[in-house]
Design an enzyme around this catalytic site. Structure first.
Site, PDB file in Angstrom:
ATOM      1  CG  ASP A 148     -10.325   3.641   2.144  1.00  0.00           C
ATOM      2  OD1 ASP A 148     -10.902   3.971   1.085  1.00  0.00           O
ATOM      3  OD2 ASP A 148      -9.108   3.393   2.200  1.00  0.00           O
TER       4      ASP A 148
ATOM      5  CB  ALA B  15       1.793  -0.799   5.492  1.00  0.00           C
TER       6      ALA B  15
ATOM      7  N   GLY C 210       0.818  -1.200   0.000  1.00  0.00           N
ATOM      8  CA  GLY C 210       0.000   0.000   0.000  1.00  0.00           C
ATOM      9  C   GLY C 210       0.848   1.245   0.000  1.00  0.00           C
TER      10      GLY C 210
END
Length: 635
Positions: free
Chosen positions: A199, A89, A86
């Protein structure tokens, strides 16, 4: 010694020469140690293809390198296999060395994340730590060192919906409905716990090997105390954002529902709404349009479902709990149950095929054996919706005939299907209730057993203390006289403290039981009470209980007295009211019988004050000179 050699060496001589040199020619000769045998060969041996003994292969070198590069974080071993990446991370596959299960290890590099991102990592860990639901990814722990922050999560074998979408293409509507139902269950739990995800998209929905969807990535999640509360921050991914988030009018629970609707379109068409525009253009269209455009070739139930998700007003937009009972979800759930039932029938409902190879078995005209052998009866698991009877003549009247009889059940009606489904659900509920009752009974038995053991320990301790007390109170000497033993003050003080602690523990743990244990009562009957140390806590508890009982009795007496007073007061009030009514009725009758004369006493008695003279220039009256009558009238 006769040695028969079977070796076949090629050294220039034939086999018989070698054999004779060993003394095997005549059978009577013996072997001479001085004789020499030439084993030299003209053939040069070739190099063997077998590896040398104890030679290390490439595989062993690979294992050594793996052992050397193995990274252990707490009870977990992290591999070099990155299963996801991501913005902040990287997710690696790991191994739990305690349970042997695979885990997902989310690694954050401290040098690349800001303080705000570090707080979001802490928020994600804190939220996941207190959540426990089958449709939310479980958290297993957290570790931190100088360079990285590690979060250990449940390993989802099938990856995210975004990865599956890239590998296999768009999903059918029924499969999307299954995933959406799982996500809605997770959202219902989240919103009940006061958490909003903020999200929701295909990349943040993970699938395990059983095909169950679970919510993940709570880095942008927020907490709200009440349903009416809102979070005023622009958080999320632009194409999945709700209009109230873009307009900064407040991020609430139903904002996740808007993002879920965008995710459904993403799974159906590979892209979320307005994906052909840049992020700013998409955000503008989200706020300006009535709702995002719906894809073609969708069912009417799904269209209605998306319309409920895309309501501009947050008050009119459906909640996760309401959408779980939407016809699109319930209809797909029923179809899935029916499909599973029909697929199971395909293996459990056999067709009986009877093959009669003898004409006599059908006509029963011959005197042969009428029994049907194993070869005449066969069972086929092929399902069929109609029954058939096939007759095949083998030629002429005397030929053999093969008869195939297929016995099947009739197609069940929708009412029968619904009834069977309800019966199945009822049976599952009964099984679950039985399991829960069994677990409850086990827990109750364990509690009783632990209470019994605890009480036995306390009673044994009390018994031991009172035995010491009884032996130290009086000791009989050789002359038969009772004397008190001399003990130090420290020992006496310690003994008193232990006795008080054990008594307090016992009477606090079992307040409703008999205050004085039976072994103490028995000792009261055998030992003189003057020389016996009576349990202080027991007597205090008994006195306290007696006081409470007396207090309760007094309260009951006061209540009864108060009740009697209230009844008496109500009765007096009622009698007084009745008396007043009687008096008023009698007075009205007397006034009607006698004529009334006007009373002018009040008029004559009141003094009349004379009016003061009005001056010409005094206020509020003014002079009327030079003023018309109309003006005077108007004034």
């Amino acid at each position: 010694m006769n040695i028969k050699s079977e070796l076949n060496y090629s050294n220039g001589s034939n086999d018989s020469d070698i054999y004779n040199e060993y003394g095997g020619g005549s059978g009577d000769e013996t072997y001479n140690k001085s004789d020499t045998v030439d084993f030299r060969s003209k053939v040069i041996p070739q190099q063997s293809n077998l590896p040398p003994i104890n030679n290390k292969t490439d595989r062993s070198h690979f294992r050594e390198s793996m052992v050397a590069s193995k990274k252990t974080i707490g009870a977990f071993v992290i591999s070099d296999i990155a299963i996801g990446k991501g913005a902040f991370a990287t997710v690696f596959k790991g191994l739990n060395t305690l349970s042997g299960d695979f885990v997902a290890i989310k690694r954050f590099e401290k040098s690349k994340i800001s303080n705000e991102q570090h707080s979001s990592v802490s928020t994600e860990f804190d939220i996941l730590q207190r959540l426990n639901h089958e449709n939310i990814v479980r958290i297993l722990g957290r570790e931190e060192n100088e360079n990285y922050i590690y979060i250990f999560l449940e390993y989802m074998e099938n990856g995210s919906l975004s990865t599956i979408l890239n590998n296999f293409g768009t999903f059918p509507e029924s499969l999307i409905c299954n995933y959406v139902e799982n996500v809605l269950k997770g959202l219902v739990y989240l919103h009940q716990e006061g958490v909003i995800h903020r999200d929701i998209k295909a990349a943040n929905i993970l699938i395990n090997k059983a095909g169950e969807a679970k919510l993940s990535d709570f880095g942008t999640a927020g907490e709200i105390i009440k349903e009416s509360d809102k979070r005023y921050s622009v958080v999320g991914t632009p194409y999945w954002m709700a209009p109230e988030v873009i307009e900064i009018s407040g991020h609430c629970q139903v904002s996740d529902i808007w993002s879920l609707g965008c995710t459904i379109i993403e799974l159906f068409t590979s892209y979320p709404p307005y994906f052909d525009l840049n992020p700013l253009g998409a955000m503008y269209r989200i706020c300006q349009d009535d709702r995002p455009p719906l894809p073609d070739d969708i069912s009417s139930e799904l269209a209605n479902f998306l319309e409920r998700c895309f309501c501009k007003s947050t008050e009119e937009r459906a909640t996760a709990k309401e959408l779980l009972s939407h016809p699109w979800i319930t209809k797909n759930r029923t179809n899935l149950i029916n499909h599973q039932r029909n697929s199971s029938k395909q293996f459990t409902s056999p067709q009986i095929i009877i093959n009669n190879h003898q004409k006599s078995l059908l006509s029963n005209s011959s005197g042969g054996d009428d029994s049907v052998t194993d070869s005449d009866l066969s069972i086929s698991n092929q399902s069929s919706r109609s029954s058939s009877f096939l007759l095949d003549d083998g030629g002429g009247g005397g030929g053999s005939k093969n008869h195939t009889v297929i016995l099947t059940k009739q197609q069940p009606t929708p009412d029968q299907i619904e009834f069977n489904k309800m019966q199945m659900e009822l049976q599952l509920l009964r099984l679950r209730v039985g399991e829960l009752e069994t677990d409850l009974k086990k827990e109750q038995d364990l509690k009783k057993d632990s209470d019994r053991k605890y009480r036995e320990i306390l009673l044994s301790s009390m018994h031991y203390i009172y035995i010491i007390d009884s032996t130290m109170n009086t000791i009989t000497n050789s002359g038969g006289q009772s004397i008190k033993p001399q003990i130090s003050n420290d020992v006496n003080h310690l003994r008193s403290i232990m006795r008080d602690q054990i008594e307090t523990e016992y009477f606090q743990t079992f307040p409703d039981d008999n205050m004085v244990p039976r072994f103490i009562q028995r000792r009261f009957t055998h030992v003189d009470q003057a020389n016996m140390m009576i349990p202080k806590k027991a007597l205090e508890a008994q006195k306290r209980r007696e006081k409470e009982q007396e207090k309760l009795k007094e309260q009951e007496k006061l209540k009864e007295k108060k009740k009697e007073k209230d009844i008496k007061k109500e009765k007096d009030k009622k009698d007084k009211k009745d008396k007043q009514l009687k008096d008023s009725s009698s007075s009205t009758t007397t006034t009607n019988s006698t004529p009334s004369t006007p009373d002018h006493s009040a008029f004559h008695s009141s003094p009349i004050t004379p009016l003061s003279p009005v001056r010409e220039n005094s206020k509020p009256f003014l002079s009327l000179k030079g003023r018309s009558s109309s003006k005077i009238f108007n004034e």
